[in-house]
Design an enzyme around this catalytic site. Sequence first.
Site, short mmCIF file in Angstrom:
data_model
loop_
_atom_site.label_atom_id
_atom_site.label_comp_id
_atom_site.label_asym_id
_atom_site.label_seq_id
_atom_site.Cartn_x
_atom_site.Cartn_y
_atom_site.Cartn_z
N VAL A 108 0.88 -1.13 0.04
CA VAL A 108 0.03 -0.20 -0.13
C VAL A 108 0.92 1.35 0.05
O VAL A 108 0.57 2.35 -0.54
CB VAL A 108 -1.11 -0.11 1.22
CG1 VAL A 108 -0.39 0.32 2.59
CG2 VAL A 108 -1.99 1.14 1.04
N GLU A 166 -7.90 -2.57 5.42
CA GLU A 166 -7.52 -3.02 6.99
C GLU A 166 -6.45 -4.06 7.00
O GLU A 166 -5.97 -4.52 5.75
CB GLU A 166 -8.84 -3.89 7.21
CG GLU A 166 -9.64 -4.62 6.54
CD GLU A 166 -8.67 -5.79 5.94
OE1 GLU A 166 -7.88 -6.46 6.67
OE2 GLU A 166 -8.75 -5.73 4.64
N GLY A 307 -5.77 -7.22 0.80
CA GLY A 307 -6.13 -6.01 1.85
C GLY A 307 -5.00 -5.05 2.05
O GLY A 307 -4.79 -4.43 1.09
N GLU A 308 -5.03 -4.34 3.07
CA GLU A 308 -4.20 -3.16 3.45
C GLU A 308 -4.53 -2.13 2.42
O GLU A 308 -3.53 -1.20 2.28
CB GLU A 308 -2.82 -3.42 3.68
CG GLU A 308 -2.18 -3.99 2.41
CD GLU A 308 -0.50 -4.33 2.28
OE1 GLU A 308 0.41 -3.81 1.78
OE2 GLU A 308 -0.30 -5.09 3.21
N ALA A 309 -5.82 -2.07 2.12
CA ALA A 309 -6.15 -0.89 1.33
C ALA A 309 -5.34 -0.83 0.04
O ALA A 309 -5.45 0.05 -0.77
CB ALA A 309 -6.25 0.38 2.09
#
Lengths: 341, 341
Positions: A108, A166, A307-309
């Site tokens: 990210v 998240e 994940g992790e945006a």
Amino acid sequence: MTDTQAPSASLAEIRSMLAALPGPGEGARAAAAAREARLVKPAGALGRLEELSSWMAAWQDRHPPRLRRPRVAVFAGNHGVAARGVSAYPAEVTRQMVANFVSGGAAVNQVCRSVDADLRVYELSLEAPTADFVAGPAMDDGECARAMAYGMMAVEQGIDLIALGEMGIANTTSASALCLALFGGEAADWTGPGTGVAGDRLARKREAVAAGAALHAGSGDGLELLRRLGGFEFAAIAGAVVAARFARVPVLLDGFAATAAAAALLRVDPGLLDHCQIAHLSAEPAHARLCAAIGKRPLLDLGMRLGEASGAALAVGVVRAAVECHAGMASFDEAGVSGPA
Amino acid sequence: MTDTQAPSASLAEIRSMLAALPGPGEGARAAAAAREARLVKPAGALGRLEELSSWMAAWQDRHPPRLRRPRVAVFAGNHGVAARGVSAYPAEVTRQMVANFVSGGAAVNQVCRSVDADLRVYELSLEAPTADFVAGPAMDDGECARAMAYGMMAVEQGIDLIALGEMGIANTTSASALCLALFGGEAADWTGPGTGVAGDRLARKREAVAAGAALHAGSGDGLELLRRLGGFEFAAIAGAVVAARFARVPVLLDGFAATAAAAALLRVDPGLLDHCQIAHLSAEPAHARLCAAIGKRPLLDLGMRLGEASGAALAVGVVRAAVECHAGMASFDEAGVSGPA
């Protein structure tokens, strides 16, 4: 909460906020439609970019819409259910990954740099995970409300788009249980490999999902299910979605866990995610089912499942292109281009 | 050609070039795979971003791959078949849109700014359209070869990715006829609304597609079909694809017309587009059929159907994110993150 003054709040106070949600800016939306019709292209030829510029105008209540300060917010939380061995990774990875976000080594970070977006990481009480939802509610009322209030703080003044994601080992287990409780079906419908579980571990995950949903489904509205089956990062994402609605900041939701957290809000108000787009379709199989259940079509489909945006951050670039086309293109008249014969 | 020293060339010379195409850099590809496996994420979690960084490494023959100077090239040409009334817009719009590109008022200008890509516009003899392909070949050998050579000039030294698109009133008619001749089927399979034709005009378009393909199909290899049914901008795109292969510059192809132009090359060598990605799926219905016919899956699907490289330019941002993730992410060891249990 770590590293923050935990605001005091209750779910009852948050429920009362939700009774007075602002709607779209109809004037801004109409202005966007009027301008779009004059731009030098066949009608509709920019496809979803046209939809995005209209959506940005409506939910910013501003025409032309603006995208100068996009924020990417990653919320990290730990889960009691992780102790059941439902993830391929140990729970300490949540904290290790937060350190990696801070030092700039995660996906990210690179995506945010490539789309010129501000990245903020919010950790939620990593040393004290939520309770195991198979045994009881994951959070008590105050914990859930404080996590929501913490998430609201990510929507700072001046932000004009927020991408929500998240990090939390075992959180697809939580997302699956929440979806099963919200939308029904079988545990297997909503349970997938997450970071890469299979075999016995996947069977344990499916059992935890089934048991958690059986224990908590029917216990109340979306906030109640969020409290019982979600995690701190889920509550924070839901809080950020609500705050963004009031602050007139459109929202990009990342993959399965972020979408599940937001979907709980639909059980409170079916229009509560109208200011949100699903940034990308996760390769986690349940995400497609969830998007269909809430009637939203993701912007990107690149087989990502990190994940992790990371997917939401990537979609910031698409929204920027949409906003720039809408604001910067000439009209047929200005360009001296002949219209249809 | 306008505004250029027309290079002298023949299709025979170009055919001989194609006999000695460079392949991928296997060393760079292996280095990318080795690095990818160490990066701090579950294996495969970045989906097509991982595919893109490997592809960039292989076709740049460089590890890590680089994306500092992406170029977006738009080729504009006019078509004799336009006189049959197959488009919603008059043929003078091609020149008007070139002026709009130059003054910065088109969609592609805004998208290029938003992804920080260099935009170049190449006009090909707009005052002298190709011949009507329903009556005979669209181009003679020298015209087609010169247009290809002109397209090759877009691949300047130092460029590390090139996105190829087009502008040309009536050029979806040409693309449809070319696809019908290349892949068979019915004219209706390959003929769609383009800029928005329907009714009688769509029937005329379909008739022109059927008549052109019937006259020229089976007349020779892909370059011969390109000469007979394509347009100057199609030949230029094909030339740019070939030059990019030699210059080790990966290619993003825009929508239906650009993909059709490139697809003609597959009839010369079935591996000729291995250094190309389809940037986006156009809403022009035949594009999905064409992508399936050549076995390529577009990166984006945003319902765009504008041409002018707008979708290809947008995909530059996706490739940049892929390259930055690959180059910038920490390994598990560097980040101090535990691996799978």
